[in-house]
Design an enzyme around this catalytic site. Structure first.
Site, PDB file in Angstrom:
ATOM      1  N   LYS A 137     -29.476   7.054   4.346  1.00 60.10           N
ATOM      2  CA  LYS A 137     -28.432   7.596   5.229  1.00 60.10           C
ATOM      3  C   LYS A 137     -27.547   8.607   4.512  1.00 60.10           C
ATOM      4  O   LYS A 137     -26.594   9.117   5.071  1.00 60.10           O
ATOM      5  CB  LYS A 137     -27.583   6.458   5.816  1.00 60.10           C
ATOM      6  CG  LYS A 137     -28.388   5.537   6.721  1.00 60.10           C
ATOM      7  CD  LYS A 137     -27.467   4.692   7.581  1.00 60.10           C
ATOM      8  CE  LYS A 137     -27.252   3.320   6.999  1.00 60.10           C
ATOM      9  NZ  LYS A 137     -26.434   2.464   7.866  1.00 60.10           N
ATOM     10  N   LYS A 194     -25.284   8.226   2.595  1.00 58.80           N
ATOM     11  CA  LYS A 194     -23.875   7.787   2.658  1.00 58.80           C
ATOM     12  C   LYS A 194     -23.518   7.166   1.317  1.00 58.80           C
ATOM     13  O   LYS A 194     -24.236   6.313   0.802  1.00 58.80           O
ATOM     14  CB  LYS A 194     -23.695   6.681   3.721  1.00 58.80           C
ATOM     15  CG  LYS A 194     -23.617   7.146   5.175  1.00 58.80           C
ATOM     16  CD  LYS A 194     -23.260   5.924   6.059  1.00 58.80           C
ATOM     17  CE  LYS A 194     -23.118   6.302   7.515  1.00 58.80           C
ATOM     18  NZ  LYS A 194     -22.770   5.127   8.357  1.00 58.80           N
TER      19      LYS A 194
HETATM   20  N1  C2G Z   1     -19.118   2.109  15.861  1.00 55.10           N
HETATM   21  C1  C2G Z   1     -18.381   2.125  17.048  1.00 55.10           C
HETATM   22  N2  C2G Z   1     -17.287   2.900  17.138  1.00 55.10           N
HETATM   23  C2  C2G Z   1     -16.872   3.657  16.084  1.00 55.10           C
HETATM   24  C3  C2G Z   1     -17.600   3.630  14.877  1.00 55.10           C
HETATM   25  C4  C2G Z   1     -18.731   2.832  14.777  1.00 55.10           C
HETATM   26  O1  C2G Z   1     -18.746   1.438  18.028  1.00 55.10           O
HETATM   27  N3  C2G Z   1     -15.759   4.421  16.231  1.00 55.10           N
HETATM   28  C5  C2G Z   1     -20.315   1.269  15.793  1.00 55.10           C
HETATM   29  C6  C2G Z   1     -21.576   2.082  15.523  1.00 55.10           C
HETATM   30  O2  C2G Z   1     -22.079   2.640  16.740  1.00 55.10           O
HETATM   31  C7  C2G Z   1     -22.516   1.011  14.945  1.00 55.10           C
HETATM   32  C8  C2G Z   1     -21.536   0.078  14.210  1.00 55.10           C
HETATM   33  O3  C2G Z   1     -20.216   0.356  14.721  1.00 55.10           O
HETATM   34  O4  C2G Z   1     -23.150   0.297  15.997  1.00 55.10           O
HETATM   35  C9  C2G Z   1     -21.556   0.305  12.715  1.00 55.10           C
HETATM   36  O5  C2G Z   1     -21.271   1.666  12.469  1.00 55.10           O
HETATM   37  P1  C2G Z   1     -21.729   2.293  11.062  1.00 55.10           P
HETATM   38  O6  C2G Z   1     -21.237   1.439   9.967  1.00 55.10           O
HETATM   39  O7  C2G Z   1     -21.413   3.754  11.093  1.00 55.10           O
HETATM   40  O8  C2G Z   1     -23.307   2.075  11.146  1.00 55.10           O
HETATM   41  P2  C2G Z   1     -24.456   3.174  11.045  1.00 55.10           P
HETATM   42  O9  C2G Z   1     -24.246   4.016   9.855  1.00 55.10           O
HETATM   43  O10 C2G Z   1     -24.585   3.786  12.382  1.00 55.10           O
HETATM   44  O11 C2G Z   1     -25.719   2.241  10.678  1.00 55.10           O
HETATM   45  O12 C2G Z   1     -30.176   0.685  11.069  1.00 55.10           O
HETATM   46  C10 C2G Z   1     -29.005   1.072  11.778  1.00 55.10           C
HETATM   47  C11 C2G Z   1     -27.941   1.564  10.839  1.00 55.10           C
HETATM   48  O13 C2G Z   1     -27.709   0.643   9.793  1.00 55.10           O
HETATM   49  C12 C2G Z   1     -26.633   1.811  11.618  1.00 55.10           C
END
Ligand code: C2G
Length: 130
Positions: free
Chosen positions: A45, A47
């Site tokens: 990712k 990240k």
């Molecule tokens: N999320 C949300 N609202 C936000 C930020 C995040 O609803 N303002 C949700 C994202 O949609 C996700 C969850 O919180 O469902 C976790 O977000 P992240 O940590 O950014 O996860 P991500 O990098 O999208 O990783 O295999 C799938 C990945 O691991 C998802």
């Protein structure tokens, strides 16, 4: 016992994450969070997390809606996770809408929940830099 699963990095934990986990738990009785490892985040990712996996795991485990936290080490584990953890419903924020529909083939429902619009880890980092 309806079992729910969701995936994410959850770095710099914020209320958008909590809103997602709260709504995911409301869909069943037991919520598993599959937390991206530092290696997965970096290689897959691109990240760089502020908090380490262990620190993020401790934070997510402390949330009342969360029943179990396990590591996410690859994209492909989702299919096997559904069977290994007897999952009824797979939940993600709608920024992933459509990306995981194949999970239905494993016999689980797939639910995309609206993201909390105005908050993100990226935005937090940008604002702190100002
Ligand atoms: N999320 C949300 N609202 C936000 C930020 C995040 O609803 N303002 C949700 C994202 O949609 C996700 C969850 O919180 O469902 C976790 O977000 P992240 O940590 O950014 O996860 P991500 O990098 O999208 O990783 O295999 C799938 C990945 O691991 C998802």
């Amino acid at each position: 016992m309806k079992r729910i699963i969701t995936y994410g990095t959850f770095d710099l934990l914020h209320y958008g994450h909590i809103n997602l986990l709260k709504r995911a738990k409301a869909l069943g009785d037991y919520l598993i969070v599959v937390l991206s490892t530092d290696e997965f985040n970096w290689t897959e990712k691109h990240k760089k997390c502020y908090f380490s996996y262990e620190q993020r795991k401790a934070l997510v485990e402390s949330i009342r809606y969360v029943d179990l936290v396990i590591p996410e080490t690859c994209w492909e584990q989702k299919r096997t996770d559904i069977h290994e953890y007897h999952i009824d419903t797979f939940v993600m924020g709608d920024d992933w809408k459509g990306k995981f529909d194949f999970i239905k083939e494993e016999g689980a429902d797939v639910v995309y929940l609206p993201r909390t619009p105005e908050i993100s880890t990226t935005k937090i980092k940008q604002n702190l830099k100002k």
